[in-house]
Design a protein around this motif. Structure first.
Motif, short mmCIF file in Angstrom:
data_model
loop_
_atom_site.label_atom_id
_atom_site.label_comp_id
_atom_site.label_asym_id
_atom_site.label_seq_id
_atom_site.Cartn_x
_atom_site.Cartn_y
_atom_site.Cartn_z
N ALA A 101 -76.34 126.42 -19.66
CA ALA A 101 -76.47 127.02 -18.33
C ALA A 101 -76.50 128.53 -18.44
N TRP A 102 -77.13 129.16 -17.44
CA TRP A 102 -77.17 130.61 -17.35
C TRP A 102 -75.95 131.08 -16.56
N ALA A 103 -75.34 132.17 -17.00
CA ALA A 103 -74.15 132.68 -16.32
C ALA A 103 -74.14 134.20 -16.39
N VAL A 104 -73.53 134.80 -15.38
CA VAL A 104 -73.33 136.25 -15.31
C VAL A 104 -71.83 136.51 -15.33
N ASN A 105 -71.41 137.51 -16.07
CA ASN A 105 -69.97 137.81 -16.18
C ASN A 105 -69.46 138.57 -14.95
N CYS A 106 -69.72 138.01 -13.79
CA CYS A 106 -69.26 138.57 -12.53
C CYS A 106 -68.81 137.41 -11.66
N GLY A 107 -67.55 137.44 -11.23
CA GLY A 107 -67.03 136.32 -10.46
C GLY A 107 -66.16 136.78 -9.31
N ALA A 108 -65.31 135.88 -8.85
CA ALA A 108 -64.46 136.18 -7.70
C ALA A 108 -63.53 137.34 -7.98
N VAL A 109 -63.06 137.48 -9.22
CA VAL A 109 -62.15 138.56 -9.54
C VAL A 109 -62.81 139.92 -9.38
N HIS A 110 -64.15 139.97 -9.46
CA HIS A 110 -64.89 141.22 -9.29
C HIS A 110 -65.26 141.48 -7.84
N GLY A 111 -65.00 140.52 -6.96
CA GLY A 111 -65.33 140.70 -5.55
C GLY A 111 -66.55 139.94 -5.09
N LEU A 112 -67.14 139.12 -5.95
CA LEU A 112 -68.27 138.29 -5.52
C LEU A 112 -67.74 137.23 -4.57
N ARG A 113 -68.38 137.08 -3.42
CA ARG A 113 -67.75 136.32 -2.34
C ARG A 113 -68.23 134.87 -2.24
N ALA A 114 -69.53 134.62 -2.44
CA ALA A 114 -70.03 133.28 -2.11
C ALA A 114 -71.30 132.96 -2.87
#
Length: 438
Positions: A101-114
């Protein structure tokens, strides 16, 4: 000599095969190597010694798989080249391929909301492509390349990406009151893209009693709305959607804070006293003679590049206007004044008498980007109930978008790389001195 109390900058980089509380596995094939060492050597052979330590670590970890039993670690400066130690530009967010799978190292802890948010990939070939977030995890996000981007990506390399459009979770609406209305009202709420009775976004509420709908949760109380038929329910839902969109604009923030930390807003009092409240608001007061305060509003760009700047005034009657500074480039290390340098008058609306303790609240939001953007999705008239009201309507923009516009190939121009963007927020209260001041 380092300053007292400050540690020397790290002179070494440590690449560890696992965390301290984890085993470091070995390969079964001959000759036997540590699983991390083997993956690291393979990636180093592909990228060469000029690759950054962070890129080598991330790619080696993705190559290992391991089902989460072993997490390679890095201590020190990850933006240094693996062998010669020179600085290597490292994007804050990167796209990689691991475990199918493709993934970006940016998630909820960084403020990504939905889910539904978008990243724009900067390809080594000079082109760009779009990635849609399908699942937000605590530390990363699973994404899907669209419009043929997957065929142009190299699964063995990390690709720099920037957040280019943000989605927000639906506002969490609580429906209360008369049973004859709660069912239809809850159904209407769940049919709106910005609202949900099971959402986890901004908490809002609506209560129907004695023929009136009371919408709660805004920056200031809305007047009750008459409830006589299904059309009145639609107005209550529009009011909730208006508040939800207003909060989306006020709370807009890039998960990458690097540019946001380089811009700001300052207020210089020209008439009337200025102070700061315990809640962090900048408070400007009417003079003892009852005259309105005046301020000079300055925008600051401390970045090393020019930035397109728009200053929004989010009012407590739930409007968003860019009349103070509609948009222009501000040079690196430069400042700009709102209203072309004219004083900004702060005063109470006509429906609030000038008497001790009376106040109005504003939130000044500076939105900046490396490229010019359309501010229309960020603008909102104040909420007005009844005939002729103007709200976001039933189809507000699903995303707040900051992607650079693409230049068509047949136009003869070079495709523009997606630019960074950021925000700054200042809470402001204008009030009349006297009892009730905060």
């Amino acid at each position: 000599m380092p300053l007292p109390g400050r540690a020397d900058p790290p002179r070494h980089v440590l690449l560890g095969a696992s965390r301290l509380d984890e085993p470091a596995y070995e390969t079964r094939a001959e000759p036997v190597h540590g699983a991390f060492s083997q993956a690291l050597l393979a990636v180093l052979g592909e990228l060469g010694p000029d690759a950054s330590c962070r890129e080598l670590l991330d790619l080696a970890a993705a190559r290992m798989g391991g089902g989460g039993r072993q997490h390679p670690t890095l201590h020190g400066r990850g933006d240094r080249a693996f062998l010669h130690g020179g600085p290597v530009p490292v994007a804050r967010f990167r796209l990689g391929f691991a475990r199918g799978a493709w993934a970006v190292n940016c998630g909820a802890v960084h403020g990504l909301r939905a889910p539904g948010s978008e990243f724009t990939a900067r390809l080594s070939s000079g082109g760009t492509g779009t990635l849609v977030v399908r699942e937000v995890l605590p530390e990363s996000s699973r994404v899907e390349p669209v419009d043929g981007l997957a065929a142009r990506l190299d699964p063995l390399r990390l690709t720099p990406v920037v957040p280019s459009a943000l989605a927000f979770p639906p506002a969490a609406v609580t429906v209360l009151g008369d049973r004859a209305w709660t069912g239809p009202l809850a159904e209407a709420v769940d049919g709106h893209p910005l609202l949900s009775t099971t959402g986890d976004g901004t908490p809002l509420a609506v209560e129907v009693r004695d023929g009136l709908a009371h919408v709660r949760g805004g920056a200031r109380a809305l007047p009750p709305l008459a409830v006589r038929d299904a059309g009145d329910l639609a107005e209550a839902v529009d009011a909730l959607a208006h508040l939800a969109h207003w909060y989306r604009v006020r709370d807009l923030a890039n998960p990458d804070p690097s540019l946001s930390g380089l811009v700001g807003i300052t207020l210089e009092p020209l008439r009337g006293a200025q102070r700061h409240s315990v809640t962090g608001e900048v408070v400007h007061e009417y003079t003892p003679e009852g005259r309105e305060p005046q301020v000079a509003v300055t925008l600051h760009n401390r970045a090393d590049r020019r930035l397109w700047c728009v200053l929004l005034d989010l009012t407590d009657d739930h409007g968003s206007s860019h009349a103070l500074y509609e948009g222009d480039f501000v040079g690196p290390g430069r400042t700009a004044r709102a209203l072309r340098g004219e004083p900004v008058w702060l005063y109470l609306p006509e429906d609030r008498p000038v008497r001790p303790g009376a106040y109005v609240r504003d939130w000044l939001k500076l939105v900046v980007a490396e490229h010019e953007f359309d501010p229309a999705p960020l603008l909102l008239p104040p909420w007005r109930s009844g005939p002729g009201r103007r709200g976001p309507g039933s189809a507000p923009p699903p995303l707040l978008r900051f992607a650079a516009p693409e230049i068509p190939r047949n136009a003869g121009g070079r495709p523009r790389q997606p630019g960074a963007w950021g925000t700054a927020l200042l809470a402001l209260r204008t009030q009349v001195p006297g009892p009730g001041r905060g």
